[in-house]
Design an enzyme around this catalytic site. Structure first.
Site, PDB file in Angstrom:
ATOM      1  N   LYS A 258      34.765  75.724 -42.635  1.00 29.71           N
ATOM      2  CA  LYS A 258      34.466  74.622 -41.716  1.00 29.71           C
ATOM      3  C   LYS A 258      35.603  74.477 -40.690  1.00 29.71           C
ATOM      4  CE  LYS A 258      31.786  72.098 -45.214  1.00 29.71           C
ATOM      5  NZ  LYS A 258      31.705  70.829 -45.971  1.00 29.71           N
TER       6      LYS A 258
ATOM      7  N   TYR B  57      22.006  70.277 -42.583  1.00 26.77           N
ATOM      8  CA  TYR B  57      22.287  69.090 -43.395  1.00 26.77           C
ATOM      9  C   TYR B  57      21.109  68.107 -43.416  1.00 26.77           C
ATOM     10  CZ  TYR B  57      27.195  70.454 -43.954  1.00 26.77           C
ATOM     11  OH  TYR B  57      28.359  71.104 -44.305  1.00 26.77           O
TER      12      TYR B  57
ATOM     13  N   ASN C  24      36.642  69.121 -46.382  1.00 27.27           N
ATOM     14  CA  ASN C  24      36.752  69.923 -47.606  1.00 27.27           C
ATOM     15  C   ASN C  24      36.657  71.444 -47.373  1.00 27.27           C
ATOM     16  OD1 ASN C  24      34.059  70.008 -47.122  1.00 27.27           O
ATOM     17  ND2 ASN C  24      33.408  69.090 -49.059  1.00 27.27           N
TER      18      ASN C  24
ATOM     19  N   HIS D  50      31.998  75.561 -46.957  1.00 32.91           N
ATOM     20  CA  HIS D  50      30.624  75.307 -47.413  1.00 32.91           C
ATOM     21  C   HIS D  50      30.167  76.474 -48.282  1.00 32.91           C
ATOM     22  CE1 HIS D  50      26.310  74.529 -47.472  1.00 32.91           C
ATOM     23  NE2 HIS D  50      26.173  75.822 -47.215  1.00 32.91           N
TER      24      HIS D  50
ATOM     25  N   GLU E 150      19.470  78.885 -45.682  1.00 32.55           N
ATOM     26  CA  GLU E 150      20.675  78.756 -44.848  1.00 32.55           C
ATOM     27  C   GLU E 150      21.034  80.075 -44.160  1.00 32.55           C
ATOM     28  OE1 GLU E 150      22.772  75.070 -47.293  1.00 32.55           O
ATOM     29  OE2 GLU E 150      23.631  77.066 -47.496  1.00 32.55           O
TER      30      GLU E 150
HETATM   31  P1  IDP Z   1      28.555  70.366 -50.888  1.00 32.83           P
HETATM   32  O1  IDP Z   1      29.186  70.767 -49.564  1.00 32.83           O
HETATM   33  O2  IDP Z   1      29.537  70.482 -52.021  1.00 32.83           O
HETATM   34  O3  IDP Z   1      27.273  71.095 -51.156  1.00 32.83           O
HETATM   35  P2  IDP Z   1      26.963  68.041 -50.171  1.00 32.83           P
HETATM   36  O4  IDP Z   1      26.672  66.872 -51.053  1.00 32.83           O
HETATM   37  O5  IDP Z   1      25.856  68.977 -49.857  1.00 32.83           O
HETATM   38  O6  IDP Z   1      28.213  68.811 -50.812  1.00 32.83           O
HETATM   39  O7  IDP Z   1      27.574  67.459 -48.825  1.00 32.83           O
HETATM   40  C1  IDP Z   1      27.715  68.266 -47.684  1.00 32.83           C
HETATM   41  C2  IDP Z   1      29.022  67.934 -47.019  1.00 32.83           C
HETATM   42  O8  IDP Z   1      28.977  66.584 -46.554  1.00 32.83           O
HETATM   43  C3  IDP Z   1      30.250  67.974 -47.920  1.00 32.83           C
HETATM   44  O9  IDP Z   1      30.751  69.271 -48.146  1.00 32.83           O
HETATM   45  C4  IDP Z   1      31.221  67.116 -47.136  1.00 32.83           C
HETATM   46  O10 IDP Z   1      31.743  67.836 -46.013  1.00 32.83           O
HETATM   47  C5  IDP Z   1      30.291  66.037 -46.600  1.00 32.83           C
HETATM   48  N1  IDP Z   1      30.293  64.869 -47.473  1.00 32.83           N
HETATM   49  C6  IDP Z   1      29.681  64.722 -48.662  1.00 32.83           C
HETATM   50  N2  IDP Z   1      29.902  63.507 -49.199  1.00 32.83           N
HETATM   51  C7  IDP Z   1      30.681  62.857 -48.306  1.00 32.83           C
HETATM   52  C8  IDP Z   1      31.239  61.531 -48.269  1.00 32.83           C
HETATM   53  O11 IDP Z   1      31.077  60.719 -49.188  1.00 32.83           O
HETATM   54  N3  IDP Z   1      31.990  61.223 -47.159  1.00 32.83           N
HETATM   55  C9  IDP Z   1      32.192  62.108 -46.126  1.00 32.83           C
HETATM   56  N4  IDP Z   1      31.665  63.333 -46.126  1.00 32.83           N
HETATM   57  C10 IDP Z   1      30.928  63.722 -47.181  1.00 32.83           C
HETATM   58 MG    MG Z   2      25.400  71.005 -50.231  1.00 30.78          MG
END
Ligand code: IDP
Ligand code: MG
Length: 193
Positions: free
Chosen positions: A52, A92, A155, A158, A169
């Protein structure tokens, strides 16, 4: 001569034989592809991994690639791009009603992303465990997120969460001709073929 040397010698020989031959533009016969398509099922599972914008800014692309190479997966697609809101909205889609959705799109469009397709046995599940929990506070040391990030909003990486999601995807981020089918010399060392 060791296995890898034999592999290289064979490729060089194929290259030399094809010089001056009108057939040379044809791809070489998929010798190794035949081998592993008849071996362990699921060797050609694929997943989408993306570094990212925070990961690209922090020069973590090489580290992420290194981990996947070291683990034994095969890189079959790679590109640096500025993701559009359109592609991210599709990517997303399931999160569109979350309170952080708009901020997520802002983050993901804040700079370039490095999108990759990795292939190998159980790659979807294994890469999720290599990447770690969504929230870096819960991600174990040794995972990408556990080693390089502290907050869920940044984080670093992805990873597709299921084989079906990965297929969707990959076709969203890559055209068919951007994926390269190639044969890895070390496949019969990595797998019981
Ligand atoms: P993942 O990336 O581990 O699959 P997902 O639940 O699919 O997690 O969420 C996609 C992305 O959305 C996360 O990697 C993160 O960048 C963002 N995200 C998820 N939860 C939060 C939150 O509570 N606050 C801000 N960003 C979030
Ligand atoms: Mg996800």
């Amino acid at each position: 001569m060791g296995f890898l040397q034999r592999c290289l010698a064979r490729s060089l020989l194929q290259g030399q034989r094809s010089l001056g031959n009108p057939e040379r533009l044809k791809p070489p016969l998929p010798t190794w592809g035949l081998l592993y398509s008849t071996g362990v099922p699921g060797l050609q599972e694929r997943t989408l991994i993306a570094v990212k914008p925070d990961g690209v800014q922090r020069r973590l692309v090489g580290d992420v690639i290194k981990r996947f190479e070291q683990r034994g997966f095969k890189l079959v697609g790679l590109k640096l791009l500025q993701a559009s809101e359109g592609i991210l909205a599709e990517h997303y889609h399931e999160l569109r009603r979350k309170p952080f959705y708009q901020e997520l799109l802002r983050y993901m469009t804040s700079g370039p992303v490095v999108a990759m397709v990795w292939e190998g046995y159980n790659v979807v599940k294994t890469s999720r465990s290599m990447v770690g929990e969504t929230n870096p506070a819960e991600a174990k040391p040794g995972t990408v997120r556990g080693d390089f990030s502290v907050h869920v909003s940044r984080n670093v990486v992805h990873a597709s969460d299921s084989v079906e999601t990965a297929q969707r995807e990959i076709s969203l981020w890559f055209r068919h001709d951007e994926i390269v089918d190639w044969d890895c010399c070390d496949h019969n060392v990595m797998y019981e073929l």
